[in-house]
Write a protein that holds these residues in place. Structure first.
Motif, PDB file in Angstrom:
ATOM      1  N   PRO A  70     -38.113  -6.477 -12.561  1.00  0.00           N
ATOM      2  CA  PRO A  70     -37.443  -5.702 -11.517  1.00  0.00           C
ATOM      3  C   PRO A  70     -35.946  -5.993 -11.463  1.00  0.00           C
ATOM      4  CG  PRO A  70     -38.509  -7.627 -10.567  1.00  0.00           C
ATOM      5  CD  PRO A  70     -38.637  -7.762 -12.056  1.00  0.00           C
ATOM      6  N   GLY A  71     -35.447  -6.838 -12.405  1.00  0.00           N
ATOM      7  CA  GLY A  71     -34.009  -7.186 -12.384  1.00  0.00           C
ATOM      8  C   GLY A  71     -33.797  -8.607 -11.905  1.00  0.00           C
ATOM      9  N   PHE A  72     -34.865  -9.221 -11.442  1.00  0.00           N
ATOM     10  CA  PHE A  72     -34.730 -10.615 -11.012  1.00  0.00           C
ATOM     11  C   PHE A  72     -36.103 -11.244 -10.942  1.00  0.00           C
ATOM     12  CE2 PHE A  72     -35.348  -8.104  -7.228  1.00  0.00           C
ATOM     13  CZ  PHE A  72     -36.311  -8.815  -6.519  1.00  0.00           C
ATOM     14  N   LYS A  73     -36.137 -12.562 -10.869  1.00  0.00           N
ATOM     15  CA  LYS A  73     -37.384 -13.258 -10.625  1.00  0.00           C
ATOM     16  C   LYS A  73     -37.118 -14.303  -9.563  1.00  0.00           C
ATOM     17  CE  LYS A  73     -40.856 -16.228 -12.832  1.00  0.00           C
ATOM     18  NZ  LYS A  73     -42.092 -15.498 -12.511  1.00  0.00           N
ATOM     19  N   GLU A  74     -38.041 -14.374  -8.599  1.00  0.00           N
ATOM     20  CA  GLU A  74     -37.867 -15.353  -7.538  1.00  0.00           C
ATOM     21  C   GLU A  74     -38.736 -16.560  -7.797  1.00  0.00           C
ATOM     22  OE1 GLU A  74     -36.473 -13.236  -3.449  1.00  0.00           O
ATOM     23  OE2 GLU A  74     -38.442 -14.224  -3.454  1.00  0.00           O
ATOM     24  N   VAL A  75     -38.086 -17.704  -7.864  1.00  0.00           N
ATOM     25  CA  VAL A  75     -38.829 -18.946  -8.047  1.00  0.00           C
ATOM     26  C   VAL A  75     -38.311 -19.934  -7.017  1.00  0.00           C
ATOM     27  CG1 VAL A  75     -39.353 -20.878  -9.561  1.00  0.00           C
ATOM     28  CG2 VAL A  75     -39.205 -18.578 -10.492  1.00  0.00           C
ATOM     29  N   GLY A  76     -39.243 -20.466  -6.215  1.00  0.00           N
ATOM     30  CA  GLY A  76     -38.872 -21.480  -5.220  1.00  0.00           C
ATOM     31  C   GLY A  76     -37.787 -20.978  -4.282  1.00  0.00           C
ATOM     32  N   GLY A  77     -37.852 -19.733  -3.918  1.00  0.00           N
ATOM     33  CA  GLY A  77     -36.907 -19.198  -2.956  1.00  0.00           C
ATOM     34  C   GLY A  77     -35.550 -18.860  -3.550  1.00  0.00           C
ATOM     35  N   ARG A  78     -35.430 -19.015  -4.894  1.00  0.00           N
ATOM     36  CA  ARG A  78     -34.142 -18.688  -5.517  1.00  0.00           C
ATOM     37  C   ARG A  78     -34.348 -17.498  -6.417  1.00  0.00           C
ATOM     38  NH1 ARG A  78     -30.958 -22.682  -9.248  1.00  0.00           N
ATOM     39  NH2 ARG A  78     -29.711 -20.870  -9.854  1.00  0.00           N
ATOM     40  N   ARG A  79     -33.366 -16.626  -6.439  1.00  0.00           N
ATOM     41  CA  ARG A  79     -33.457 -15.463  -7.306  1.00  0.00           C
ATOM     42  C   ARG A  79     -32.794 -15.742  -8.645  1.00  0.00           C
ATOM     43  NH1 ARG A  79     -32.847  -9.494  -4.605  1.00  0.00           N
ATOM     44  NH2 ARG A  79     -34.824  -9.633  -3.477  1.00  0.00           N
ATOM     45  N   PHE A  80     -33.532 -15.511  -9.731  1.00  0.00           N
ATOM     46  CA  PHE A  80     -32.956 -15.604 -11.073  1.00  0.00           C
ATOM     47  C   PHE A  80     -32.793 -14.192 -11.601  1.00  0.00           C
ATOM     48  CE2 PHE A  80     -32.989 -20.124 -11.947  1.00  0.00           C
ATOM     49  CZ  PHE A  80     -33.785 -20.591 -10.905  1.00  0.00           C
ATOM     50  N   HIS A  81     -31.526 -13.817 -11.811  1.00  0.00           N
ATOM     51  CA  HIS A  81     -31.238 -12.429 -12.163  1.00  0.00           C
ATOM     52  C   HIS A  81     -31.416 -12.157 -13.640  1.00  0.00           C
ATOM     53  CE1 HIS A  81     -29.758 -10.958  -8.326  1.00  0.00           C
ATOM     54  NE2 HIS A  81     -29.249 -12.177  -8.134  1.00  0.00           N
ATOM     55  N   CYS A  82     -31.785 -10.891 -13.914  1.00  0.00           N
ATOM     56  CA  CYS A  82     -31.730 -10.386 -15.277  1.00  0.00           C
ATOM     57  C   CYS A  82     -30.320  -9.838 -15.480  1.00  0.00           C
ATOM     58  CB  CYS A  82     -32.759  -9.274 -15.488  1.00  0.00           C
ATOM     59  SG  CYS A  82     -32.872  -8.734 -17.214  1.00  0.00           S
TER      60      CYS A  82
ATOM     61  N   PHE B 293     -38.387 -11.553 -18.532  1.00  0.00           N
ATOM     62  CA  PHE B 293     -39.524 -11.826 -19.405  1.00  0.00           C
ATOM     63  C   PHE B 293     -39.563 -13.305 -19.773  1.00  0.00           C
ATOM     64  CE2 PHE B 293     -41.386 -12.313 -23.607  1.00  0.00           C
ATOM     65  CZ  PHE B 293     -42.570 -11.580 -23.503  1.00  0.00           C
ATOM     66  N   TYR B 294     -38.388 -13.856 -20.097  1.00  0.00           N
ATOM     67  CA  TYR B 294     -38.340 -15.264 -20.531  1.00  0.00           C
ATOM     68  C   TYR B 294     -38.478 -16.243 -19.387  1.00  0.00           C
ATOM     69  CZ  TYR B 294     -37.590 -13.429 -25.070  1.00  0.00           C
ATOM     70  OH  TYR B 294     -37.807 -12.762 -26.234  1.00  0.00           O
ATOM     71  N   TYR B 295     -37.999 -15.814 -18.181  1.00  0.00           N
ATOM     72  CA  TYR B 295     -38.238 -16.654 -17.001  1.00  0.00           C
ATOM     73  C   TYR B 295     -39.738 -16.827 -16.825  1.00  0.00           C
ATOM     74  CZ  TYR B 295     -33.380 -15.584 -15.574  1.00  0.00           C
ATOM     75  OH  TYR B 295     -32.041 -15.441 -15.505  1.00  0.00           O
ATOM     76  N   ASP B 296     -40.394 -15.703 -16.922  1.00  0.00           N
ATOM     77  CA  ASP B 296     -41.826 -15.681 -16.673  1.00  0.00           C
ATOM     78  C   ASP B 296     -42.590 -16.518 -17.705  1.00  0.00           C
ATOM     79  OD1 ASP B 296     -43.748 -14.053 -14.860  1.00  0.00           O
ATOM     80  OD2 ASP B 296     -44.667 -14.050 -16.879  1.00  0.00           O
ATOM     81  N   VAL B 297     -42.219 -16.290 -18.978  1.00  0.00           N
ATOM     82  CA  VAL B 297     -42.893 -16.998 -20.071  1.00  0.00           C
ATOM     83  C   VAL B 297     -42.606 -18.506 -19.992  1.00  0.00           C
ATOM     84  CG1 VAL B 297     -42.814 -17.340 -22.562  1.00  0.00           C
ATOM     85  CG2 VAL B 297     -43.062 -15.042 -21.620  1.00  0.00           C
ATOM     86  N   ALA B 298     -41.381 -18.823 -19.688  1.00  0.00           N
ATOM     87  CA  ALA B 298     -40.966 -20.233 -19.656  1.00  0.00           C
ATOM     88  C   ALA B 298     -41.701 -20.997 -18.573  1.00  0.00           C
ATOM     89  CB  ALA B 298     -39.464 -20.344 -19.434  1.00  0.00           C
ATOM     90  N   GLU B 299     -41.900 -20.334 -17.453  1.00  0.00           N
ATOM     91  CA  GLU B 299     -42.609 -20.956 -16.348  1.00  0.00           C
ATOM     92  C   GLU B 299     -44.008 -21.364 -16.804  1.00  0.00           C
ATOM     93  OE1 GLU B 299     -42.673 -18.462 -12.931  1.00  0.00           O
ATOM     94  OE2 GLU B 299     -43.169 -20.122 -11.593  1.00  0.00           O
ATOM     95  N   ARG B 300     -44.582 -20.505 -17.684  1.00  0.00           N
ATOM     96  CA  ARG B 300     -45.932 -20.786 -18.166  1.00  0.00           C
ATOM     97  C   ARG B 300     -45.953 -21.897 -19.217  1.00  0.00           C
ATOM     98  NH1 ARG B 300     -47.864 -15.187 -20.196  1.00  0.00           N
ATOM     99  NH2 ARG B 300     -46.086 -14.156 -19.239  1.00  0.00           N
ATOM    100  N   VAL B 301     -44.970 -21.862 -20.145  1.00  0.00           N
ATOM    101  CA  VAL B 301     -45.052 -22.792 -21.286  1.00  0.00           C
ATOM    102  C   VAL B 301     -44.474 -24.171 -20.962  1.00  0.00           C
ATOM    103  CG1 VAL B 301     -42.893 -22.051 -22.352  1.00  0.00           C
ATOM    104  CG2 VAL B 301     -44.680 -23.034 -23.769  1.00  0.00           C
ATOM    105  N   GLY B 302     -43.483 -24.222 -20.092  1.00  0.00           N
ATOM    106  CA  GLY B 302     -42.908 -25.528 -19.729  1.00  0.00           C
ATOM    107  C   GLY B 302     -41.824 -25.992 -20.694  1.00  0.00           C
ATOM    108  N   ILE B 303     -40.952 -26.833 -20.192  1.00  0.00           N
ATOM    109  CA  ILE B 303     -39.757 -27.236 -20.944  1.00  0.00           C
ATOM    110  C   ILE B 303     -40.084 -28.081 -22.169  1.00  0.00           C
ATOM    111  CG2 ILE B 303     -39.314 -29.316 -19.560  1.00  0.00           C
ATOM    112  CD1 ILE B 303     -36.687 -26.918 -21.117  1.00  0.00           C
ATOM    113  N   GLU B 304     -41.171 -28.912 -22.049  1.00  0.00           N
ATOM    114  CA  GLU B 304     -41.420 -29.845 -23.153  1.00  0.00           C
ATOM    115  C   GLU B 304     -41.719 -29.104 -24.448  1.00  0.00           C
ATOM    116  OE1 GLU B 304     -40.809 -32.987 -22.834  1.00  0.00           O
ATOM    117  OE2 GLU B 304     -40.552 -32.966 -20.655  1.00  0.00           O
TER     118      GLU B 304
END
Lengths: 648, 381
Positions: free
Chosen positions: A352-364, A386-397
């Motif tokens: 939708p142009g952004f992703k909200e994580v923990g009350g913060r908006r991450f913009h596309c 797309f990458y915000y979403d995927v990254a949340e699933r895969v994790g930084i490690e």
């Protein structure tokens, strides 16, 4: 006065007696002298003879000829030039001032040079030759030689000095040499006696510095007989040294020249790596500088101009520069997700142009959003959500692990100065260095190559090469030393699924070659030369709310040093990749507009081996490209002059 | 002593004197001078100039002077002694005055063909003067204090003048030469014992006072004495010359490095290589054999003089001969000790070998006196 005979007799006896005593004493003294002679000349003779030898014999070093450096096709990059200089011997000259004045009428001499020479001549012993001027032309030297009768004690001499025939093209790579400094000496445990020779030059930066051990060679020695004040009487014998090893680099001087010329006017860096064997074909940092100035001794004004230039000409941005890779990092995140099995290739994510994580908006980057996107489209259009979403699933490690496998966050051991390791963060790193816990927001930022992630242009090129070949190629800069081929950079398979890699490559293909791709404008229409890439735009600083209020919406409105870095990585040809290219234009704005066109020209030049054919460019751009090529400050292609020794 | 003694006894006259010359001595002197020519030729790098050739001419002149002096009867010289001494002292005062008038430290008077150093002349005229004095003095009075003070004054007057030049080496030679004359004359041992005691006491006092509250000399004066006595403590200053000199000597070895092959002198490591340090060149190039040979030649010269003196019943003659032999001995012994590091460096030339006009001529004249004494001695048939 009369004297009785008895008196006379008594006197004579007394004198005789004392005379004999005296004679005996004298004999004893002479005995001591003789004994001393015997002691010194017979018993201790060996010892004294040794001392006498040490007294008269002086060992002088003969500096070896420094090894030459060539490009992969044998074009000389660093050579040794015969260097004509004028030396003055005070005791032969007579009036030094007059001789210098005469000399100044024959050869170009600055007043401060004369002053310096005068001081040095006065300081040294009268028989020591003092260099007055250096690097004279043959004509000047001939002039001095012709006028020799009028200039007693003034003689031309010839020596070797380093010269970089390609000037600024290889300033960052080959580096330059300079006189040994106290700092250099302090760094060495057991310094080579060569370093004590006045005016001896060692590598200061780049390959010259890192390959010093190979290039320097071994000193020869000559034993000369000197007298008490050090004047040379004659040469007794000499042992020739060993010249330094010649190096051949993997770099193509023609391509390098094109890259420097193409990036002229920008603060940029570009690297071209062979995707199969890791050979670094071109590695250019702009702007550059003339290394020959450093060899001759750069003037303070010139040096200050270099250090105060905001484009930092002295920095080798290709390896020293560590930039947030921006969207060029998305391949890493995608691969990590695919490998971890948290993402299936056709799966879509709603943007939708952004992703909200923990009350913060991450913009596309696209405010309006991309709608439904799958992996292919996410690369093609560089969708951030797309990458915000995927990254949340895969994790930084996992992301970090894949990044390292692709050559990010790893120090590639090229013989260049200050090679950066870049940075691929993980939780442990943040705890250790930032003293803070890793938060999901950090993962999201890392997913699109922002936040803590840093990579050098070299690392980005290596990453691209590894994606293109599926093998862990390592970059190689030195092709051979004295004709001995160095280990190739070709590597084992990466250990990543070839199917996943193919998906990524197809996405990159779409970036460049599909209508909706972010780098479609910079496509190559010749299918044999076509490339696949990824744009990247990394924020140096976000536009603040205050600035937004003041009407600053676009990057171009910001001052240069706050604008985004423009990045582009690509490999080519798409079907059978041979080269990987990375381009970073500092504060250049968008990757698609500032970096991709440069990368295209460089990739084409690298593949084609000459000025790219206009037929490779989309028809409507050809006129513009032609004009650009006409203006390119290329070095005229002349047959390379071989300086110094010819080998290789 | 009267003329009668000489005239009555058989004393050679006229050309016959030639046969009574001590020809062996002439030969020895020529041999030593020959060594000098060779070494001067070598230190000049195989050239007669600038030293060897002038030295040869001077030796030729010296021989002529020697013969001239030798053929004049010895009593004439005895009568001339006081005059010669006075003249020498006068010349010493003269150079002193010339120096004071602004020509710097000048030690010589230019006679046109030679630069005469009065201090060189003094060495011989002092011996002559003392010999004449003791010849005049009644033998029984020799040890009386008053008659000891007179010769001491005779010695000290020129010594002080020479010391003012300043020429420590010559002053030392005068002092020691004069002392030897007093000894030869038969002055009582006690005087020498007392002198030794006082001198030793003074030296002990000076050195034991060092660092105490009653220190006799200033610190820098002690330091100067230190480097004088031990040049090695100042290896680049005073010690440099002596170190290089010892290296040259020692490196000569048994047979030397060969004529003109000495690296130390050839390469200028040696100071004063044509004057005071010429012995090192000889030692370096001809080794132990060369240096011991020269020492033997010197020893023979001294021996011939002593034999001649012992066989001479004339007091003046034998005193003079022994005095000259002693002075000659002091010359070479001091010089050799100095270059071998046995004595501090004072400027004493190697007699007849070192380059130098005055010394050569004066020495030859002195040997002329020795010859004269030899020829004109009373011989019993």
């Amino acid at each position: 006065m009369r004297r009785t005979p008895k008196d006379t007799e008594e006197s004579a006896r007394r004198i005789s007696r004392r005379g004999v005593i005296l004679g005996g004493t004298q004999l004893a003294v002479m005995g001591i002298l003789a004994f001393r002679m015997r002691f010194m000349q017979v018993e201790r003779a060996d010892q004294f003879r040794l001392l006498a030898e040490e007294n008269r014999i002086n060992i002088r070093l003969i500096p070896p000829a420094r090894g030459l450096i060539f490009d992969r096709y044998g074009v000389p990059l660093a050579g040794n030039e015969q260097n004509y200089r004028i030396v003055v011997v005070r005791e032969d000259t007579g009036d030094v001032d007059e001789a210098l004045a005469k000399l100044a009428r024959i050869v170009p001499l600055e007043p401060d040079e004369i002053e310096r020479a005068r001081k040095e001549i006065a300081r040294r012993s009268p028989f020591v030759p003092v260099t007055v001027v250096d690097r004279l032309s043959w004509d000047d030297v001939a002039q001095v030689a012709v006028n020799a009768p009028a200039l007693p004690g003034v003689t031309p001499e010839v020596g070797l000095s380093r010269v970089y025939p390609l000037g600024s093209d290889f300033a960052h790579i080959v580096g330059y040499v300079g006189p040994v400094s106290d700092y250099d000496l302090s760094k060495l445990e057991d310094p080579d006696p060569l370093l004590q020779i006045p005016r001896f030059q060692i590598g200061k930066t780049g390959v010259e510095a890192k390959m010093e051990g190979d290039l320097r060679g071994k000193a020869g020695t000559k034993r000369i007989e000197v007298n008490a004040v050090g004047r040379v009487i004659r040469e007794l014998d000499r042992i020739d040294g060993q010249p330094g090893s010649d190096l051949q680099l993997t770099v193509d001087a023609g391509l390098q020249n094109f890259m420097e010329a193409r990036m002229a006017g920008e603060s940029a860096a570009a690297v071209v790596v062979d995707t199969i064997d890791g050979d670094v074909l071109g590695i250019a940092s702009a702007p550059s500088f003339d290394p020959n100035k450093f060899v001759r001794g750069i003037s303070l004004a010139d040096y200050r101009a270099l250090t105060e230039n905001p484009y930092r000409p002295l920095a080798n941005k290709t390896v020293q520069g560590a930039y947030p890779p921006g969207s060029t990092f998305k391949m890493v995140t995608a691969l990590a997700a695919l490998e971890a099995g948290v993402l299936s290739p056709e799966e879509t994510v709603w943007c939708p142009g952004f992703k909200e994580v923990g009350g913060r908006r991450f913009h596309c980057w696209r405010r309006g959003g991309h709608g439904h996107v799958n992996l292919h489209e996410s690369l093609q259009q560089s969708c951030d959500v797309f990458y915000y979403d995927v990254a949340e699933r895969v994790g930084i490690e996992k992301i970090t692990e894949v990044a390292n496998r692709l050559g990010l966050g790893i120090r590639h051991d090229l013989p260049l100065s200050a090679v950066s390791q870049g940075l691929t963060p993980n939780k442990a790193w943040k705890r250790a260095y930032r003293d803070a816990e890793w938060v999901v927001g950090d993962t999201l930022n890392a997913a699109i190559g922002q936040g803590f992630v840093l990579a050098s242009p070299l690392q980005l090129a290596v990453m691209t090469a590894r994606i293109a070949s599926g093998r862990s190629v390592t970059p190689r800069l030195v092709k051979s030393i004295d004709g001995i081929e160095q280990p190739s950079g070709a590597g084992d398979p990466l250990g990543l699924s070839p199917v996943h890699l193919a998906r990524i490559r197809r996405g990159m293909d779409a970036v460049s070659n599909s209508r909706r791709g972010t780098a479609y404008r910079s496509r190559v229409v010749d299918p044999g030369l076509a490339m696949a890439g990824k744009t990247g735009t990394s924020q140096v600083r976000s536009i603040t709310a205050a600035e937004r209020a003041a009407g600053v919406f676009r990057n171009e409105d910001l001052p240069w040093e706050r604008r985004d870095h423009a990045l582009f990585v690509c490999f080519a040809p798409v079907e059978a990749p041979r080269i990987a290219v990375s381009v970073v234009v500092e504060h250049g704005g968008g990757g698609s507009t500032a970096a991709a066109p440069i990368a295209r020209d460089i990739a084409l030049r690298a593949l084609h081996g000459d000025l790219p054919p206009l037929s490779a460019y989309p028809e409507r751009q050809r006129w513009e490209v032609e004009e650009r090529f006409d203006k390119l400050p290329l070095r005229p292609s002349e047959p390379p002059k071989n300086t110094g020794r010819s080998r290789a | 002593m009267s003329y009668l003694e000489y005239t009555v006894k058989t004393v050679p006259t006229g050309l016959r004197k030639v046969f009574y010359l001590n020809w062996a001595l002439v030969l020895l002197l020529t041999a030593v001078a020959g060594v000098g020519f060779l070494m001067l030729y070598s230190v000049a790098g195989g050239s007669l100039t600038p030293w060897a050739e002038p030295q040869m001419k001077r030796f030729g002149l010296g021989l002529a002077v020697m013969f001239l002096v030798a053929f004049v009867p010895i009593w004439f010289w005895r009568n001339m002694a006081a005059l010669a001494y006075g003249l020498s002292v006068l010349l010493l005062v003269l150079v002193e005055l010339m120096g004071a008038v602004g020509m710097g430290a000048q030690r010589w008077i230019d006679l046109g063909f030679i630069r005469l150093q009065p201090s060189e002349l003094m060495k011989i005229t002092l011996v002559m003067m003392l010999a004449a004095y003791y010849d005049w003095l009644d033998i029984k009075k020799v040890s009386r204090p008053l008659y000891v003070i007179v010769p001491v004054a005779i010695i000290l007057l020129p010594t002080v003048l020479v010391l003012k030049q300043p020429d420590l080496g010559t002053a030392l030679l005068l002092l020691m030469g004069g002392g030897i004359m007093i000894f030869l004359a038969g002055v009582h041992w006690l005087y020498f014992g007392a002198l030794a005691a006082v001198g030793g006491g003074l030296v002990t006092a000076v050195f034991t006072s060092r660092g105490t509250t009653w220190q006799l000399l200033k610190d820098y004066q002690y330091r100067r004495i230190d480097t004088f006595l031990d040049p090695a403590s100042d290896p680049l200053g005073a010690g440099y010359h002596i170190t290089q000199s010892k290296i040259a000597l020692g490196s000569g070895g048994w047979a030397g490095r060969g004529f003109m092959q000495g690296t130390q002198s050839r390469l200028n490591f040696l100071p004063e290589k044509h004057t005071d340090f010429i012995f090192t060149t000889l030692a370096e190039e001809f080794g132990f054999l060369g240096s011991i040979s020269l020492l033997t030649l010197y020893a023979l010269i001294v021996l011939f003089c002593i034999v001649s003196a012992v066989n001479n019943s004339d007091r003046f003659s034998s005193l003079l001969t022994l005095g000259i032999a002693a002075t000659f001995f002091l010359f070479f012994a001091l010089n050799m000790s100095m270059v071998m590091g046995l004595a501090p460096v004072v400027g004493v030339p190697l007699p007849l070998v070192s380059y130098g006009g005055s010394a050569m001529l004066v020495l030859m004249a002195a040997f002329g006196l020795v010859q004269s004494a030899h020829i004109h001695r009373a011989r019993s048939r």
